[in-house]
Design an enzyme around this catalytic site. Structure first.
Site, short mmCIF file in Angstrom:
data_model
loop_
_atom_site.label_atom_id
_atom_site.label_comp_id
_atom_site.label_asym_id
_atom_site.label_seq_id
_atom_site.Cartn_x
_atom_site.Cartn_y
_atom_site.Cartn_z
N PHE A 215 1.12 -1.21 -0.01
CA PHE A 215 -0.13 -0.14 0.33
C PHE A 215 1.03 0.89 -0.20
O PHE A 215 1.35 1.39 0.80
CB PHE A 215 -0.91 0.13 1.23
CG PHE A 215 -2.00 1.73 1.32
CD1 PHE A 215 -3.24 1.26 0.23
CD2 PHE A 215 -1.52 2.78 1.55
CE1 PHE A 215 -3.54 1.74 0.46
CE2 PHE A 215 -2.30 4.17 1.66
CZ PHE A 215 -3.70 3.53 1.22
N LYS B 11 2.15 11.07 7.78
CA LYS B 11 1.73 10.39 8.50
C LYS B 11 2.46 11.43 9.73
O LYS B 11 1.78 12.56 9.64
CB LYS B 11 1.71 9.12 8.86
CG LYS B 11 0.74 8.18 7.88
CD LYS B 11 -0.04 7.54 8.28
CE LYS B 11 -1.13 6.77 6.97
NZ LYS B 11 -0.59 6.42 6.15
N ASP C 228 9.66 3.06 1.97
CA ASP C 228 7.67 3.98 1.88
C ASP C 228 8.12 3.71 3.64
O ASP C 228 7.30 2.54 4.49
CB ASP C 228 7.02 3.56 1.45
CG ASP C 228 5.60 3.92 1.62
OD1 ASP C 228 5.25 5.01 3.29
OD2 ASP C 228 4.66 4.22 0.86
C1 LIG Z 1 -1.02 5.76 4.36
C2 LIG Z 1 -0.13 5.77 3.75
C3 LIG Z 1 0.84 6.18 2.41
C4 LIG Z 1 -0.54 7.44 1.94
O1 LIG Z 1 -0.48 8.10 2.19
P1 LIG Z 1 -1.64 9.29 2.18
O2 LIG Z 1 -1.09 10.50 3.38
O3 LIG Z 1 -2.89 8.83 2.85
O4 LIG Z 1 -0.99 9.68 0.57
C5 LIG Z 1 1.69 5.99 2.04
N1 LIG Z 1 2.43 4.43 2.05
C6 LIG Z 1 1.55 4.01 3.05
C7 LIG Z 1 2.74 2.76 4.08
C8 LIG Z 1 0.74 4.64 3.81
O5 LIG Z 1 0.26 3.61 5.40
#
Ligand SMILES: *Cc1c(COP(=O)(O)O)cnc(C)c1O
Length: 400
Positions: A141, A255, A226
């Protein structure tokens, strides 16, 4: 009709139907606790998917935001601003990188990393133009933009949204040998989450990142981590890659970088990668604005001053021990790292959603992920008494 039902109807009437929230309407919050419009209190065991790692309205972060609101909020990147200068220095020092690029959402950060990795592929690795490939993992994700869903393996994230962006290959998560086998001369990067959060709190085998680092080095492939969900203390270290003593080539944060207040994301690298971008090739009106930067600076300070990564390690162990001790026959596995914890329910129970609803009724907020996993990811500021309070209620709901 209850106030809750009124707000839900009002939201659903004009809002797009792209979420399936629990039926609670939040109104105020402080620390680990949320109060709804009916005056009921809940322990937040989700913390906005790690965006509220500092707890709700951390006093120092709120004060920093107030202070900046009274100074300067937005000028765009047409001009420099003092807070961006400070944040760039502090953030790169924290993760041992040379350069940073500030964006807003996590998905934008990922998109940015894809762009800059491709440019590196053409300008440095000399891959034929438009043939660059990035390897990603099954079950990943990385966000919701058109390019980012192009390399999702969840059918319903993308099946009605093509044509999709090409240039991605897939390997199973946690399998370093499969990565090495998938690399071609056109492979420029490997984009991976140190733990798959949305994928169901999937923890790869020990040594995976170390092996992946070696493979990327051997084949001149950028390691793109990520850490939007797992970075900034969540797993018990400031960055999840520190568990294996490696350094990525590109690091994506989001985040918790916004301190639970404001959307802030960032891409970080050594100088030769982000240094390839030239004026006009990328940008964002709000990216790196002084309000975002002042908030992010304080969020980073609080993480360090309050030893939140260390707390996450200790409280995470306490939480996982407590969950395992419940010894529910409904539970197949409790797994995780630090305060990112997944409770995998046995198949055939109708998924995790009904259990999250029951937990909500008991005053514990969490959310199902990947059908049959309950994810617990409370603020890193949570204490033992609060965890005990949650465990009592989890035990009640998972008892048969
Ligand atoms: C939440 C998340 C995203 C996307 O972040 P947004 O601020 O919702 O666009 C990308 N990668 C990971 C691993 C995430 O948990």
């Amino acid at each position: 009709m209850t106030l809750t039902q009124q707000f839900i109807d009002q939201t659903d009437r004009q809002g797009a139907n792209n979420y399936h929230p629990l039926p609670i309407v939040t109104e105020t919050a402080e620390g680990c606790w949320i109060t709804d419009v009916e005056g009921r209190r809940y322990l937040d065991m989700l913390s906005a998917y790690s965006a509220v790692s500092h707890g709700h309205r951390h006093p120092r972060i709120i004060a920093a935001a107030h202070k900046q609101l009274d100074r300067l909020t937005l000028t765009s990147r047409a001009f420099y601003n003092d807070e961006l200068a400070y944040l760039s220095e502090e953030l790169t020092a924290l993760c041992g990188m040379d350069k940073s690029l500030l964006m807003n959402s996590g998905a934008e950060g990922v998109d940015t990393a894809v762009k800059v990795a491709r440019k590196w592929g053409y300008r440095v690795k000399n891959v034929p133009r438009y043939e660059a490939e990035i390897i990603v993992c099954q079950g990943n994700f990385h966000g919701r933009t058109t390019t980012v869903i192009s390399f999702s393996t969840e059918e319903h994230y993308k099946h009605d949204f093509g044509p999709l962006t090409p240039g991605f290959r897939f390997v199973p998560y946690g399998d370093a040998a499969a990565l090495e086998a998938a690399i071609t001369p056109n492979t420029i990067g490997f984009l991976v989450e140190p733990i798959q959060g949305e994928g169901g709190v999937i923890v790869p085998p020990d040594g995976y990142l170390k092996q992946v680092r070696e493979i990327c080095d051997r084949h001149n492939v950028l390691l793109m981590l990520d850490e939007i969900q797992v970075g900034l203390g969540r797993t018990g270290k400031m960055f999840a890659y520190q568990h294996e003593n490696i350094q990525p080539d590109l690091l994506i944060l989001g985040k918790a970088l916004g301190g639970g207040v404001y959307p802030v994301s960032a891409v970080l690298s050594k100088a030769p990668i982000l240094g390839l971008l030239t004026p006009g090739e990328h940008g964002s009106t709000f990216g790196g604005n002084p309000l975002a930067c002042a908030i992010a600076r304080e969020a980073l300070c609080v993480l360090q001053d309050e030893n939140l990564p260390q707390r996450a390690a200790e409280m995470g162990e306490y939480l996982m021990d407590g969950l395992r001790a419940i010894d529910s026959p409904l539970v197949q596995e409790v797994r995780g790292k630090g305060l990112l914890v997944g409770v995998q329910l046995r198949p055939g129970l109708g998924g995790a959603r009904p259990y999250c609803e029951k937990l909500m009724d008991e005053g514990v907020l969490c959310k199902e992920t990947h059908e049959d996993v309950i994810r617990f990811a409370p603020p890193l500021t949570i204490n033992r008494e609060e965890i005990d309070w949650a465990l009592e209620r989890v035990a009640k709901v998972l008892k048969v």
